[in-house]
Design a protein around this motif. Sequence first.
Motif, short mmCIF file in Angstrom:
data_model
loop_
_atom_site.label_atom_id
_atom_site.label_comp_id
_atom_site.label_asym_id
_atom_site.label_seq_id
_atom_site.Cartn_x
_atom_site.Cartn_y
_atom_site.Cartn_z
N VAL A 158 0.44 -14.66 4.81
CA VAL A 158 -0.50 -13.54 4.66
C VAL A 158 0.05 -12.46 3.74
O VAL A 158 -0.62 -12.03 2.79
CB VAL A 158 -0.85 -12.93 6.03
N GLU A 159 1.26 -11.99 3.99
CA GLU A 159 1.81 -10.90 3.20
C GLU A 159 2.01 -11.31 1.74
O GLU A 159 1.78 -10.52 0.82
CB GLU A 159 3.12 -10.41 3.80
N GLU A 162 -1.28 -11.24 0.03
CA GLU A 162 -1.66 -9.86 -0.25
C GLU A 162 -0.98 -9.32 -1.50
O GLU A 162 -1.61 -8.62 -2.31
CB GLU A 162 -1.34 -8.98 0.96
N GLU A 163 0.28 -9.65 -1.67
CA GLU A 163 1.01 -9.17 -2.85
C GLU A 163 0.49 -9.83 -4.12
O GLU A 163 0.33 -9.17 -5.16
CB GLU A 163 2.51 -9.44 -2.68
N VAL A 165 -2.52 -11.07 -4.61
CA VAL A 165 -3.86 -10.54 -4.87
C VAL A 165 -3.77 -9.13 -5.46
O VAL A 165 -4.54 -8.76 -6.35
CB VAL A 165 -4.70 -10.55 -3.57
N ARG A 166 -2.83 -8.35 -4.99
CA ARG A 166 -2.65 -6.99 -5.51
C ARG A 166 -2.31 -7.02 -7.00
O ARG A 166 -2.79 -6.19 -7.78
CB ARG A 166 -1.54 -6.28 -4.74
N GLU A 194 -7.21 -13.51 8.01
CA GLU A 194 -6.67 -12.35 7.29
C GLU A 194 -6.55 -12.63 5.80
O GLU A 194 -6.76 -11.74 4.98
CB GLU A 194 -5.30 -11.95 7.86
N ILE A 195 -6.22 -13.86 5.45
CA ILE A 195 -6.12 -14.22 4.04
C ILE A 195 -7.50 -14.19 3.39
O ILE A 195 -7.67 -13.69 2.28
CB ILE A 195 -5.46 -15.60 3.88
N LYS A 197 -10.08 -12.42 4.28
CA LYS A 197 -10.51 -11.02 4.16
C LYS A 197 -9.84 -10.35 2.97
O LYS A 197 -10.49 -9.60 2.22
CB LYS A 197 -10.17 -10.27 5.44
N CYS A 198 -8.55 -10.61 2.79
CA CYS A 198 -7.83 -10.03 1.66
C CYS A 198 -8.44 -10.46 0.33
O CYS A 198 -8.67 -9.64 -0.57
CB CYS A 198 -6.36 -10.44 1.73
N ASN A 201 -11.90 -8.88 -0.33
CA ASN A 201 -11.80 -7.47 -0.72
C ASN A 201 -11.58 -7.32 -2.22
O ASN A 201 -11.88 -6.27 -2.80
CB ASN A 201 -10.67 -6.79 0.04
N LYS A 202 -11.08 -8.37 -2.85
CA LYS A 202 -10.82 -8.35 -4.29
C LYS A 202 -11.99 -8.93 -5.09
O LYS A 202 -12.31 -8.45 -6.18
CB LYS A 202 -9.55 -9.15 -4.59
#
Length: 316
Positions: A158-159, A162-163, A165-166, A194-195, A197-198, A201-202
Amino acid sequence: MAEACVYNDRVIEPLTEENSGEWFNLVKNYLIVHHLWRVMIDGTTPHQDDPSWRQKNEEALRILRISCSPQTRHLIEGVAEANAAWRILRHNFAHKPSVTVNAAGAGSLDVGILYNAICANNWEAAEEFLDRHPSALTAKVTAANGTPLHVAALFGHVELVEELVRLADPEFLEIVDDYGSTPLAIAASTGVVEIAKCMLNKNRNILDTPDLRYHLPVALAIGAGQKEMGRFLYEETPLEVLKPQNGYLGSRLLRACFEAGELDIALRLLEQCEDIIFAADHTNWTPVAGIAIMPSAVESGSHQLGFWKRWIYHCE
């Protein structure tokens, strides 16, 4: 001759670097069809004391072992969990040792370093590599031409997702592998909400991006037995894309629901889009045909039996 498993009357050749892309796809499909894929994506806790889970785990392990040559099988000898064996095989066969990056002066770049960092959930090492080679963010690092984000989604990190995708532009999430799968499609099958959703969001366009078999992410989640993910993605997927005038996608979703026993979502879709009942998918399968041959499943699986009977009687 090495032993191999049979998939839909086809024999899979033992795993090699040359056929790894097709091998992983076919074996995954075999496990999904035989209701064994869940053990590949669920950890051993709290399932390790569940006799049913242990039985499925052993069967999935058997399929992996007999699908490998003796030279490959030694990599997973002694491994007790099927999901661990799957990751070991992907680690050894599902990445490219090098690719040519178009950045000026970069030349040939060993993306295996980045791939290994992602597999190990080591964001520090992955970030260091990407700082030195930013163009590797969109590199094709797997045998099926998946990106780093595809790999992170597959492993459920997950983390790390997130990185990545950021760092990425929204269009990065629309890149597909050789099977037409976006990173969201991979995440849908592994079930980490959670993945999903991340990623959404993008970029929400990935909700209605089908793979080469006309499966939307929501259909892939349901087909893989990921009920929580399937219900989440159904809520997020635009109803318009599921309507029969827009193609096969709604029928493919209903077929996945019927085959997985996910009748609640099937019922909701039929209520929201009644004309889909007669809409054929690309194989000429229709929802009304699916309903007609599943009376026992309807009676046991639906809390609104009268609605299902109404559809059946209406279509006779």
